[in-house]
Design a protein around this motif. Structure first.
Motif, mmCIF file in Angstrom:
data_model
loop_
_atom_site.group_PDB
_atom_site.id
_atom_site.type_symbol
_atom_site.label_atom_id
_atom_site.label_comp_id
_atom_site.label_asym_id
_atom_site.label_seq_id
_atom_site.Cartn_x
_atom_site.Cartn_y
_atom_site.Cartn_z
ATOM 1 N N LEU A 52 -20.476 96.584 57.533
ATOM 2 C CA LEU A 52 -19.372 95.989 56.788
ATOM 3 C C LEU A 52 -19.429 94.466 56.854
ATOM 4 O O LEU A 52 -19.187 93.783 55.852
ATOM 5 C CB LEU A 52 -18.047 96.507 57.342
ATOM 6 C CG LEU A 52 -16.768 96.014 56.672
ATOM 7 C CD1 LEU A 52 -16.763 96.315 55.180
ATOM 8 C CD2 LEU A 52 -15.548 96.652 57.354
ATOM 9 N N GLU A 63 -21.785 93.217 54.370
ATOM 10 C CA GLU A 63 -21.194 93.209 53.025
ATOM 11 C C GLU A 63 -20.319 91.973 52.830
ATOM 12 O O GLU A 63 -20.337 91.341 51.766
ATOM 13 C CB GLU A 63 -20.363 94.478 52.812
ATOM 14 C CG GLU A 63 -21.148 95.755 52.675
ATOM 15 C CD GLU A 63 -21.743 95.925 51.286
ATOM 16 O OE1 GLU A 63 -21.318 95.209 50.366
ATOM 17 O OE2 GLU A 63 -22.640 96.766 51.135
ATOM 18 N N PRO A 84 -18.651 100.850 55.099
ATOM 19 C CA PRO A 84 -18.925 99.533 54.514
ATOM 20 C C PRO A 84 -18.853 99.529 52.988
ATOM 21 O O PRO A 84 -19.743 99.025 52.301
ATOM 22 C CB PRO A 84 -20.343 99.230 55.006
ATOM 23 C CG PRO A 84 -20.984 100.572 55.111
ATOM 24 C CD PRO A 84 -19.889 101.527 55.535
ATOM 25 N N ALA A 142 -14.998 95.330 51.966
ATOM 26 C CA ALA A 142 -15.428 93.954 52.252
ATOM 27 C C ALA A 142 -14.596 92.955 51.455
ATOM 28 O O ALA A 142 -14.160 91.924 51.984
ATOM 29 C CB ALA A 142 -16.915 93.800 51.934
#
Length: 242
Positions: free
Chosen positions: A24, A27, A218, A223
């Protein structure tokens, strides 16, 4: 200087948790490459909050909790950990509720094989929003509000909430409730951020569903939401608003 984003995750003994948080963070960095992003954990994983706050002592930063609801971790654990570390960093709001979370849930169902783009399919499908559960009534009420909004905006036949811990209903109860109202197809969507004990419990209990989605993980929408919460907190903090 642009304040750093300090992502605060719960942590888990399950290595998949930290791996998901790292994915994540990648991202987030892809969306905003110039932004410094650091990660700290409340428990189980390293680095812990005092270690990271110490490294950020000479820099401005915004703490962003990787949490869906304002329950005990958001209300008590994170503020206490920051105080203990001698930090007065501004703390962003939790992630939910947000249309971006609904979009991430849609994404995971689509990846699991459900044609979420079809209004006809949605109108025949009942979904279980499977959350961790909390002893905080306000947190559970917030999850139920997310379920209601998801049904209203997407046109699902029905959306039932289930919990993997704390009080019920459990996933089999929610699936039974969906079948009782006559849906043609059932799906289970974990309202959880990373793999671990509770998502595994949900997956095991979802054996009777037609579709089982993955955790939010993610997702690009997640994000983007982290950055949205960071921007809101940065704007609201007098020392960082300039």
């Amino acid at each position: 200087m642009t304040p750093a984003l300090l992502l605060i995750a719960h942590g888990s003994r399950d290595p998949r948790h930290a791996a998901t948080v790292a994915a994540l963070v990648r991202e987030v960095r892809a969306l905003r490459p110039a932004l410094e992003v650091a990660t700290a954990y409340l428990d189980h994983c390293a680095p812990r909050i005092p270690q990271v706050v110490g490294r950020l002592a000479d820099a401005e930063a915004v703490a962003v909790p990787l949490l869906l609801n304002r329950a005990f971790h958001a209300k008590h654990d994170i503020p206490a950990a920051l105080r203990t570390a001698g930090s007065a960093l501004p703390v962003a709001d939790v992630l939910g509720p947000s249309p971006l979370l609904l979009a991430a849930l849609d994404r995971r169902l689509a990846e699991a094989g459900l044609d979420v783009a079809s209004a006809a399919v949605r109108a025949r499908t009942g979904v279980v929003l499977a959350a961790a559960g909390s002893s905080d009534p306000a947190a559970d009420a917030a999850t139920r509000a997310v379920a209601a909004e998801w049904r209203r905006t997407r046109g699902w036949a029905a959306v039932e909430v289930a919990y993997a811990s704390a009080a019920g209903p459990r996933v089999p109860d929610a699936l039974a409730a969906l079948r009782a109202v006559g849906v043609e197809r059932t799906a289970v969507a974990p309202y959880l951020l990373a793999p671990g004990l509770l998502p595994d419990r949900i997956a095991e209990a979802a054996g009777g569903a037609d579709v089982l989605a993955d955790v939010l993980g993610p997702a690009p929408e997640l994000a983007a939401l982290l950055l949205e919460r960071y921007d809101e907190a940065r704007t609201a903090a007098p020392s960082l608003a300039a």
